[in-house]
Write a protein that holds these residues in place. Structure first.
Motif, short mmCIF file in Angstrom:
data_model
loop_
_atom_site.label_atom_id
_atom_site.label_comp_id
_atom_site.label_asym_id
_atom_site.label_seq_id
_atom_site.Cartn_x
_atom_site.Cartn_y
_atom_site.Cartn_z
N PRO A 1 4.40 -1.05 -39.41
CA PRO A 1 4.41 -1.66 -38.07
C PRO A 1 5.81 -1.70 -37.44
CG PRO A 1 3.05 -2.95 -39.56
CD PRO A 1 3.77 -1.95 -40.39
N ILE A 2 6.84 -1.94 -38.28
CA ILE A 2 8.21 -1.93 -37.75
C ILE A 2 8.58 -0.54 -37.26
CG2 ILE A 2 10.63 -2.38 -38.32
CD1 ILE A 2 9.64 -4.24 -40.55
N ALA A 3 8.22 0.48 -38.05
CA ALA A 3 8.50 1.85 -37.63
C ALA A 3 7.83 2.17 -36.30
CB ALA A 3 8.02 2.83 -38.71
N LYS A 4 6.59 1.73 -36.15
CA LYS A 4 5.87 1.97 -34.90
C LYS A 4 6.55 1.29 -33.72
CE LYS A 4 1.24 1.73 -32.87
NZ LYS A 4 -0.17 1.28 -33.09
N ASP A 5 7.02 0.05 -33.94
CA ASP A 5 7.73 -0.67 -32.87
C ASP A 5 9.02 0.03 -32.48
OD1 ASP A 5 5.76 -2.57 -32.84
OD2 ASP A 5 6.85 -4.03 -34.07
N LEU A 6 9.63 0.73 -33.43
CA LEU A 6 10.87 1.46 -33.14
C LEU A 6 10.61 2.85 -32.57
CD1 LEU A 6 12.93 0.47 -36.31
CD2 LEU A 6 13.29 -0.33 -33.97
N GLY A 7 9.34 3.19 -32.37
CA GLY A 7 8.99 4.48 -31.76
C GLY A 7 8.85 5.62 -32.74
N ILE A 8 8.75 5.32 -34.04
CA ILE A 8 8.59 6.37 -35.05
C ILE A 8 7.10 6.66 -35.22
CG2 ILE A 8 9.05 7.05 -37.43
CD1 ILE A 8 11.31 4.98 -37.46
N HIS A 9 6.72 7.92 -35.13
CA HIS A 9 5.32 8.30 -35.31
C HIS A 9 4.90 7.99 -36.75
CE1 HIS A 9 1.66 10.70 -35.46
NE2 HIS A 9 1.74 10.85 -34.14
N PRO A 10 3.72 7.39 -36.96
CA PRO A 10 3.32 7.01 -38.33
C PRO A 10 3.22 8.18 -39.30
CG PRO A 10 1.51 6.69 -36.76
CD PRO A 10 2.75 6.94 -35.96
N LEU B 1 18.04 18.49 -56.65
CA LEU B 1 17.80 17.21 -55.98
C LEU B 1 18.66 17.10 -54.72
CD1 LEU B 1 17.60 14.67 -58.95
CD2 LEU B 1 15.74 15.40 -57.47
N GLY B 2 19.89 17.61 -54.81
CA GLY B 2 20.74 17.62 -53.62
C GLY B 2 20.14 18.43 -52.49
N ALA B 3 19.56 19.60 -52.85
CA ALA B 3 18.91 20.43 -51.84
C ALA B 3 17.73 19.68 -51.21
CB ALA B 3 18.44 21.74 -52.46
N LEU B 4 16.95 18.99 -52.04
CA LEU B 4 15.81 18.23 -51.52
C LEU B 4 16.27 17.06 -50.65
CD1 LEU B 4 13.27 18.07 -54.49
CD2 LEU B 4 13.06 19.36 -52.36
N LEU B 5 17.36 16.41 -51.01
CA LEU B 5 17.88 15.31 -50.19
C LEU B 5 18.30 15.82 -48.81
CD1 LEU B 5 19.91 13.25 -52.80
CD2 LEU B 5 17.93 12.47 -51.50
N LEU B 6 18.90 17.00 -48.76
CA LEU B 6 19.23 17.59 -47.46
C LEU B 6 17.96 17.86 -46.66
CD1 LEU B 6 22.05 20.13 -48.43
CD2 LEU B 6 22.30 17.97 -47.21
N GLY B 7 16.93 18.36 -47.36
CA GLY B 7 15.65 18.57 -46.68
C GLY B 7 15.05 17.28 -46.19
N LEU B 8 15.16 16.21 -47.00
CA LEU B 8 14.64 14.90 -46.60
C LEU B 8 15.35 14.39 -45.36
CD1 LEU B 8 13.02 12.30 -47.04
CD2 LEU B 8 14.74 11.60 -48.72
N LEU B 9 16.67 14.54 -45.31
CA LEU B 9 17.41 14.11 -44.12
C LEU B 9 16.95 14.87 -42.89
CD1 LEU B 9 21.03 13.73 -45.57
CD2 LEU B 9 19.43 11.92 -44.94
N ALA B 10 16.70 16.18 -43.06
CA ALA B 10 16.22 16.98 -41.93
C ALA B 10 14.84 16.50 -41.48
CB ALA B 10 16.18 18.46 -42.31
N ILE B 11 13.96 16.20 -42.43
CA ILE B 11 12.61 15.71 -42.09
C ILE B 11 12.72 14.38 -41.35
CG2 ILE B 11 10.46 14.83 -43.08
CD1 ILE B 11 10.94 16.87 -45.38
N ALA B 12 13.64 13.51 -41.81
CA ALA B 12 13.79 12.19 -41.19
C ALA B 12 14.35 12.30 -39.77
CB ALA B 12 14.69 11.31 -42.05
N LEU B 13 15.30 13.20 -39.56
CA LEU B 13 16.00 13.27 -38.27
C LEU B 13 15.31 14.19 -37.27
CD1 LEU B 13 19.68 13.39 -39.60
CD2 LEU B 13 18.48 11.43 -38.60
N VAL B 14 14.45 15.07 -37.76
CA VAL B 14 13.78 16.02 -36.85
C VAL B 14 12.27 15.80 -36.95
CG1 VAL B 14 13.50 18.44 -36.22
CG2 VAL B 14 15.63 17.68 -37.31
N PRO B 15 11.72 14.94 -36.11
CA PRO B 15 10.28 14.64 -36.19
C PRO B 15 9.38 15.86 -36.05
CG PRO B 15 11.42 13.07 -34.78
CD PRO B 15 12.40 14.14 -35.09
N ALA B 16 9.87 16.90 -35.36
CA ALA B 16 9.04 18.09 -35.12
C ALA B 16 8.60 18.75 -36.42
CB ALA B 16 9.78 19.09 -34.26
N ILE B 17 9.39 18.62 -37.49
CA ILE B 17 9.00 19.22 -38.77
C ILE B 17 7.68 18.64 -39.25
CG2 ILE B 17 9.64 19.51 -41.20
CD1 ILE B 17 12.57 19.42 -40.31
N SER B 18 7.51 17.34 -39.08
CA SER B 18 6.29 16.66 -39.53
C SER B 18 5.17 16.72 -38.50
CB SER B 18 6.59 15.19 -39.84
OG SER B 18 7.60 15.05 -40.79
#
Length: 626
Positions: free
Chosen positions: A550-559, A605-622
Motif C-alpha cells: 500500500p505504501i508503494a502504491k501511495d508513492l506511485g509505484i505500480h504493484p 551476484l554483483g551482476a544480478l544486483l546491477l540488474g536489480l537496480l535497473a529493474i527498480a529504476l526502470v519500470p518499463a522492464i517490468s
C-alpha cells in the motif's frame, strides 16, 4: 524439515545432507491410511478442477459448487500434508545454528524444538475446536451444508500432529534431553505468565519482546518456520493482550484458504512429474546440442535450461537438480572450475524464480491482491533481462575456456533432440499463454499441464509406475502442507503487527523518508535482501506485503513493478553467502565446498544486483508487456 532431501526452494532451510525422507516406522499404522487419504483428496482436487474446466469451456455451463468443493478438499489436503511433513521431518526450518553446534547441543536443540511445536499445538487445539463448533450454524451458499465439515480439518490436523510429535519424542528423543526440554519450555511459559501484567503495560515494546523475540529465538533453535510464527503470535496474544487465541485459528484459516493458492499443490506435482519422467533433461539436451559448441556455450545452456525448466517445474531446487548433472561433466572437461559452475547454477536459479509458474508469484498475488496473469507476464520479461545479464557475465568468465575437440552437433542430432524435447518445450508457453491471456486461471492451467505431462511422460518419456505416482502424490501433499501452514501462521503474525498499530507506524516512517519512491525502492531492496538471507520468500511476503505494497502504491509505484523488485531482492538474499541457504543448496547439488564457491559467486551476484537496480529504476522492464 530435518535431514530430508530438498524438493522445492521452500524446503531449503533444513538442507544438511541429501538423504531421503525418513517416515517413522512406529507410526505406519496411522500414516499409511492417512497418506492414502491425502493422495486420494489430491487426485479428487485435480479431477474436480478438470471436470470444472470441461463444463465451463466445453459445455459453457460452469459448476457453481466447484469452488466450494475445492476449498473443502484443499484445507484438508493442507492439514493432512502438514501431519505427513511432521512425520517425515519435512517442515521448513533454518538449520544454521543447529549445524554450527556440537552433537550434544544439537540433540538437545532438536528435542526442545519439537517440544516447542507440541506446546504451540496443544495451546492452539482448544481454540481450533471452538472455531470448528462456531462454524456449525454457517452453511455454504452452493452446497448448502455446514462449513464445519471443512473447518474440521484444522482441529483434526492439529490433533494428529500432536500425536505424531508425542510418538516421535517418546521413541526418538533421549530421555535426558526430553526432560530437560520439557522443563525449559514449561519454565519459560511460566515466567512469561508471571510477567504478563508487566508485559501488558509495555505497549509496542511487546512486538520486539514477544513477537519478534520469540520468532527469532525459535528460528535459532531450529524450530520449523511455521511454528516460529505461530509461537510468536500466540505469545503476544496470551501474555500481553486479552484477545482470544481463536484469532490465530481464524487467521490461519484465511491465510491457507485463498482459492488462488489451489494451484500450489498442482504445480508442485507438475514439478515432480517432470523430474521423474525426464522431460526437463530433454530440454537441457536440446539446448546443449544447439549451443554447446560455442565459447561459454554450456553456460548459456545452463541459463537457458533454468529459464525454460523453471517455467514448468516452479522449483529452484528441482531446476538445479535437473540441469547440473546433465551439464557439469562437459563443463569440467572444458576447463570450467566446479566452484564457478556452482556459482552460475545458483545465480541462474535466482534469475529463473520469476518465470511462471513461480509459487512465489502466486503467493505474492494472493497476499497483495495483484493479478496472477500480470505477474506471470512481467516475470517472463524480468527473468529474460536477468538471463541476458548473467549470459554476458558468463561470457566474460569463459575467456580462457578450452574448446579443443568441441564440434558443432550435426543437424540430425539437433533435430532428434528437438523432437524429444518438443513436448516439454510446449509446457512453459502453454502455462504463460493461457494465464496471461486470460484463457484460464492458474489453477486450471496447472491442472491441464499435469494431465499433459502425465500423458506425454507415459507415451514419450518412459512413463511412470503406479508406486512412483503414489509417492509423488504423498510428497506433494507433504510439501503443500509445509508451504501453506507457513502462510497460515505468518498471516496470524502479520495480523498481530497490523492490530498493534505497528503497520501504521511503519507506513508513517516510510512515507516520511526523503527522496520519494526511489529511496523507498532502496529501502525495499535492503529489507528483502536481508529477509531473503534469514527467512526466505513466503513468510517474508506474507508478513510485509500487506504493509509495504500500500505504501508503494501511495508513492506511485505500480504493484507489478514493485512485486518484481521484491521477488528478485528476496532471491538474491536467499543465495547470498555466508547466511543465504540457497548457496549451500547449490553447492550440495554440485558437490562443491561452499567456502570455495563463496569466493566465486560474488561476481555473478554483483551482476544480478546491477540488474536489480535497473529493474527498480526502470519500470518499463517490468511493465512493458502489460
Amino acid at each position: 524439515m530435518t535431514d530430508a532431501t530438498p524438493i522445492s526452494e521452500t524446503q531449503a532451510f533444513a538442507i544438511e545432507e541429501q538423504v531421503p525422507p525418513r517416515p517413522s516406522a512406529r507410526l505406519r499404522f496411522l500414516m499409511a491410511p492417512l497418506e492414502a487419504f491425502a493422495a486420494l483428496l489430491l487426485v479428487g482436487l485435480i479431477g474436480l478442477v478438470l471436470v470444472a474446466v470441461f463444463w465451463r469451456y466445453v459445455l459453457s455451463s460452469p459448476i457453481t459448487a466447484a469452488d466450494e468443493i475445492a476449498s473443502f478438499l484443499f484445507l484438508w489436503i493442507v492439514m493432512l500434508g502438514a501431519v505427513i511433513a511432521i512425520d517425515r521431518g519435512e517442515h521448513l526450518r533454518l538449520a544454521l545454528v543447529i549445524n554450527a553446534v556440537g552433537p550434544r547441543a544439537r540433540a538437545l536443540l532438536e528435542t526442545t524444538g519439537l517440544v516447542v511445536i507440541g506446546a504451540f499445538l496443544a495451546a492452539l487445539l482448544p481454540s481450533a475446536i471452538e472455531h470448528w463448533i462456531d462454524e456449525f450454524p454457517v452453511t455454504s451458499p452452493a452446497l448448502n451444508i455446514s462449513t464445519a465439515w471443512r473447518i474440521a480439518g484444522i482441529p483434526i490436523g492439529i490433533a494428529l500432529m500432536l500425536f505424531v510429535l508425542a510418538v516421535k519424542l517418546w521413541t526418538e528423543a533421549p530421555r535426558r534431553d526430553l526432560v530437560t526440554a520439557l522443563v525449559l519450555v514449561a519454565a519459560t511459559i511460566g515466567l512469561l505468565w508471571l510477567l504478563s501484567p508487566v508485559l501488558a503495560g509495555l505497549g509496542k515494546a511487546n512486538i520486539l519482546i514477544l513477537l519478534v523475540g520469540v520468532i527469532a529465538l525459535c528460528l535459532a533453535m531450529g524450530v520449523p518456520i511455521a511454528f516460529c510464527f505461530g509461537a510468536g503470535a500466540m505469545a503476544f496474544l496470551v501474555f500481553s493482550t486479552k484477545l482470544p487465541v481463536t484469532v490465530i485459528v481464524g487467521r490461519m484459516d484465511e491465510g491457507m484458504s485463498s482459492l488462488i493458492l489451489l494451484s500450489v499443490p498442482v504445480f508442485v506435482l507438475l514439478g515432480c512429474i517432470l523430474d521423474a519422467t525426464g522431460m526437463g533433461k530433454a530440454i537441457v539436451d536440446f539446448l546443449a546440442s544447439m549451443f554447446g559448441h560455442v565459447r561459454a556455450g554450456m553456460s548459456y545452456v545452463m541459463l537457458g535450461s533454468l529459464y525454460l525448466v523453471s517455467g514448468i517445474s516452479g522449483s529452484k531446487v528441482l531446476d538445479m537438480a535437473t540441469v547440473a548433472p546433465a551439464l557439469f561433466p562437459e563443463m569440467k572437461r572444458r576447463g570450467n572450475k566446479p566452484e564457478e559452475m556452482v556459482a552460475l547454477l545458483g545465480t541462474g536459479a535466482i534469475m529463473a524464480d520469476t518465470v511462471p509458474p513461480s509459487i512465489v508469484l502466486i503467493v505474492i498475488g494472493s497476499v497483495a491482491g495483484i493479478s496472477i496473469a500480470a505477474l506471470f507476464a512481467s516475470g517472463f520479461v524480468v527473468a529474460f533481462f536477468l538471463l541476458l545479464i548473467l549470459a554476458i557475465a558468463a561470457r566474460w568468465k569463459a575467456r580462457g575456456e578450452a574448446l579443443e575437440g568441441v564440434r558443432r552437433a550435426p543437424v540430425s542430432v539437433i533435430g532428434k533432440a528437438l523432437v524429444i524435447a518438443a513436448p516439454a518445450l510446449v509446457l512453459p508457453f502453454l502455462v504463460r499463454g493461457a494465464v496471461t491471456e486470460g484463457v484460464a486461471t492458474a489453477t486450471e492451467v496447472s491442472t491441464i499441464a499435469v494431465v499433459y505431462a502425465l500423458i506425454a511422460g507415459m507415451i514419450l518419456y518412459g512413463g511412470l509406475k503406479a508406486a512412483q505416482t503414489y509417492r509423488m502424490l504423498i510428497e506433494t501433499a507433504a510439501m503443500t502442507g509445509a508451504i501453506l501452514i507457513i502462510l497460515g501462521t505468518a498471516s496470524a503474525a502479520a495480523w498481530v503487527l497490523t492490530q498493534t498499530g505497528f503497520a501504521q507506524y511503519l507506513a508513517a516512517v516510510m512515507k516520511g523518508l526523503p527522496g520519494g519512491w526511489i529511496v523507498y525502492m532502496a529501502v525495499t531492496i535492503a529489507v528483502f535482501l536481508t529477509l531473503g538471507c534469514l527467512l526466505e520468500g513466503l513468510p517474508a511476503i506474507v508478513l510485509l506485503a500487506p504493509l509495504m505494497f500500500p505504501i508503494a502504491k501511495d508513492l506511485g509505484i505500480h504493484p507489478v513493478h514493485y512485486a518484481m523488485v521484491v521477488v528478485v531482492s528476496m532471491n538474491i538474499g536467499l543465495f547470498t553467502p555466508p547466511i543465504g541457504i540457497g548457496h549451500y543448496i547449490a553447492c550440495s547439488i554440485g558437490k562443491v565446498d561452499p567456502d570455495a564457491a563463496m569466493k566465486t559467486v560474488w561476481f555473478y551476484l554483483g551482476a544480478l544486483l546491477l540488474g536489480l537496480l535497473a529493474i527498480a529504476l526502470v519500470p518499463a522492464i517490468s511493465l512493458a508487456v502489460l
